[in-house]
Each structure stands twice: as structure tokens, then as C-alpha cells.
Scaffold this motif. Structure first.
Motif, PDB file in Angstrom:
ATOM      1  N   ALA A   7      30.641  32.652  29.456  1.00  0.00           N
ATOM      2  CA  ALA A   7      31.973  32.406  30.007  1.00  0.00           C
ATOM      3  C   ALA A   7      32.883  33.607  29.722  1.00  0.00           C
ATOM      4  CB  ALA A   7      32.558  31.153  29.395  1.00  0.00           C
ATOM      5  N   TYR A   8      33.961  33.683  30.479  1.00  0.00           N
ATOM      6  CA  TYR A   8      34.919  34.772  30.258  1.00  0.00           C
ATOM      7  C   TYR A   8      35.914  34.385  29.170  1.00  0.00           C
ATOM      8  CZ  TYR A   8      38.179  32.072  33.155  1.00  0.00           C
ATOM      9  OH  TYR A   8      38.991  31.101  33.666  1.00  0.00           O
ATOM     10  N   ASN A   9      36.606  35.373  28.651  1.00  0.00           N
ATOM     11  CA  ASN A   9      37.564  35.201  27.570  1.00  0.00           C
ATOM     12  C   ASN A   9      38.839  34.530  28.111  1.00  0.00           C
ATOM     13  OD1 ASN A   9      39.638  35.586  25.662  1.00  0.00           O
ATOM     14  ND2 ASN A   9      38.688  37.456  24.888  1.00  0.00           N
ATOM     15  N   GLU A  10      38.941  33.225  27.935  1.00  0.00           N
ATOM     16  CA  GLU A  10      40.077  32.470  28.465  1.00  0.00           C
ATOM     17  C   GLU A  10      41.376  32.807  27.745  1.00  0.00           C
ATOM     18  OE1 GLU A  10      39.394  28.301  29.183  1.00  0.00           O
ATOM     19  OE2 GLU A  10      37.309  28.688  29.739  1.00  0.00           O
ATOM     20  N   LEU A  37      42.269  35.776  26.746  1.00  0.00           N
ATOM     21  CA  LEU A  37      42.752  36.991  27.403  1.00  0.00           C
ATOM     22  C   LEU A  37      43.376  36.646  28.753  1.00  0.00           C
ATOM     23  CD1 LEU A  37      43.168  40.001  27.669  1.00  0.00           C
ATOM     24  CD2 LEU A  37      40.736  40.213  28.315  1.00  0.00           C
ATOM     25  N   SER A  38      42.772  35.739  29.471  1.00  0.00           N
ATOM     26  CA  SER A  38      43.320  35.297  30.751  1.00  0.00           C
ATOM     27  C   SER A  38      44.707  34.688  30.563  1.00  0.00           C
ATOM     28  CB  SER A  38      42.372  34.282  31.394  1.00  0.00           C
ATOM     29  OG  SER A  38      42.903  33.804  32.600  1.00  0.00           O
ATOM     30  N   LYS A  39      44.884  33.907  29.535  1.00  0.00           N
ATOM     31  CA  LYS A  39      46.192  33.287  29.251  1.00  0.00           C
ATOM     32  C   LYS A  39      47.224  34.351  28.867  1.00  0.00           C
ATOM     33  CE  LYS A  39      44.326  28.809  27.768  1.00  0.00           C
ATOM     34  NZ  LYS A  39      44.319  28.187  29.018  1.00  0.00           N
ATOM     35  N   ARG A  40      46.795  35.381  28.142  1.00  0.00           N
ATOM     36  CA  ARG A  40      47.707  36.483  27.799  1.00  0.00           C
ATOM     37  C   ARG A  40      48.180  37.192  29.063  1.00  0.00           C
ATOM     38  NH1 ARG A  40      44.884  40.467  23.920  1.00  0.00           N
ATOM     39  NH2 ARG A  40      46.883  41.545  24.113  1.00  0.00           N
ATOM     40  N   ILE A  41      47.263  37.390  30.011  1.00  0.00           N
ATOM     41  CA  ILE A  41      47.628  38.031  31.275  1.00  0.00           C
ATOM     42  C   ILE A  41      48.621  37.156  32.030  1.00  0.00           C
ATOM     43  CG2 ILE A  41      46.778  38.749  33.546  1.00  0.00           C
ATOM     44  CD1 ILE A  41      44.115  39.496  32.072  1.00  0.00           C
ATOM     45  N   GLU A  42      48.335  35.875  32.129  1.00  0.00           N
ATOM     46  CA  GLU A  42      49.240  34.953  32.822  1.00  0.00           C
ATOM     47  C   GLU A  42      50.636  35.002  32.218  1.00  0.00           C
ATOM     48  OE1 GLU A  42      47.374  31.123  32.575  1.00  0.00           O
ATOM     49  OE2 GLU A  42      45.771  31.686  33.960  1.00  0.00           O
ATOM     50  N   LYS A  71      33.620  38.491  31.167  1.00  0.00           N
ATOM     51  CA  LYS A  71      33.100  38.221  29.820  1.00  0.00           C
ATOM     52  C   LYS A  71      34.224  38.428  28.809  1.00  0.00           C
ATOM     53  CE  LYS A  71      28.353  39.112  31.111  1.00  0.00           C
ATOM     54  NZ  LYS A  71      27.170  39.899  30.916  1.00  0.00           N
ATOM     55  N   GLN A  72      34.082  39.406  27.926  1.00  0.00           N
ATOM     56  CA  GLN A  72      35.111  39.650  26.907  1.00  0.00           C
ATOM     57  C   GLN A  72      36.012  40.832  27.246  1.00  0.00           C
ATOM     58  OE1 GLN A  72      35.602  37.449  24.312  1.00  0.00           O
ATOM     59  NE2 GLN A  72      34.102  36.343  25.541  1.00  0.00           N
ATOM     60  N   ASP A  73      35.780  41.473  28.377  1.00  0.00           N
ATOM     61  CA  ASP A  73      36.506  42.685  28.730  1.00  0.00           C
ATOM     62  C   ASP A  73      37.586  42.453  29.774  1.00  0.00           C
ATOM     63  OD1 ASP A  73      34.976  44.466  27.116  1.00  0.00           O
ATOM     64  OD2 ASP A  73      33.381  44.445  28.627  1.00  0.00           O
ATOM     65  N   LEU A  74      38.589  43.306  29.720  1.00  0.00           N
ATOM     66  CA  LEU A  74      39.590  43.377  30.771  1.00  0.00           C
ATOM     67  C   LEU A  74      39.055  44.325  31.829  1.00  0.00           C
ATOM     68  CD1 LEU A  74      42.534  42.786  31.746  1.00  0.00           C
ATOM     69  CD2 LEU A  74      43.184  44.896  30.557  1.00  0.00           C
ATOM     70  N   MET A  75      39.101  43.916  33.083  1.00  0.00           N
ATOM     71  CA  MET A  75      38.710  44.775  34.188  1.00  0.00           C
ATOM     72  C   MET A  75      39.992  45.230  34.874  1.00  0.00           C
ATOM     73  SD  MET A  75      37.318  44.048  37.946  1.00  0.00           S
ATOM     74  CE  MET A  75      38.824  43.184  38.096  1.00  0.00           C
TER      75      MET A  75
END
Length: 112
Positions: A2-5, A7-12, A49-53
């Protein structure tokens, strides 16, 4: 994997600080086994995954590649033009993350 959720929340959370005309034009889509953020349908950034693209305009690629924890996006086993991965060490602070979000949005703005 799974991807790093987180990090996704930080972006949001970061995207909420952009002007309304930009933040309201951001959508999310599941891609590459992760999640990507699009500005008016143009991919800007994502979490794989664990990276920012991040999509980066060509003129800034050389400079950006010199930063800590940055490497070419090689999802297909070879570098993809104008795409990078940023590892956790490169986005430890919100300021660092914001830099890459702005870089990705800059690329998207050139495509709309």
C-alpha cells in the motif's frame, strides 16, 4: 504494498493553503498502486509506496536531482522524463514537502 497514507494526508493538508482557484481544481486518482493529485486533470504529484512522486519541468530537473533523497522515477525500470521520486529524508518538514508540491503544480500549470 500500500502507499503511505500519512504522506497523502500531509499533501491534502498542504493543498488547503493554496488559493481557492487552485485548491478546488485538485483531484485525486488511484494510479501506479498509489494515489496521484491532479491539477485540472494534469498529474502534479503523488504517493507511490513510501515515496513522493513529483513532475518537474525540464528546466529544473538538473537542479532538483541534486537535492537529498531525490532520484529519477523508474517505475518502468528506466527513468521517466520529468518525473522524480523523493524519499522520506527529503520531505521530513512541511516546508520541504511544500517545495515539491509547488514544483509539481508548476509543471501542471504549464500543461493546462
Amino acid at each position: 504494498m500500500a502507499y503511505n497514507e500519512q504522506l497523502s494526508k500531509r499533501i491534502e493538508a498542504s493543498l488547503r493553503y493554496f488559493p481557492k482557484d487552485i485548491s478546488e481544481a485538485i483531484t485525486q486518482k488511484r494510479m501506479f498502486g498509489g494515489i496521484v493529485f491532479l491539477y485540472k486533470g494534469k498529474m502534479a504529484i503523488g504517493v507511490i509506496k513510501q515515496d513522493l512522486m513529483v513532475r518537474v519541468i525540464s528546466a529544473k530537473m538538473d537542479e532538483t536531482m541534486k537535492k537529498e533523497a531525490v532520484r529519477p522515477m523508474d517505475f518502468t525500470k528506466k527513468p521517466i522524463k520529468e518525473y522524480i521520486y523523493v524519499g522520506a529524508k527529503g520531505i521530513e518538514t512541511e516546508e520541504e514537502l511544500q517545495f515539491y508540491i509547488e514544483l509539481g503544480l508548476e509543471h501542471a500549470l504549464t500543461k493546462v
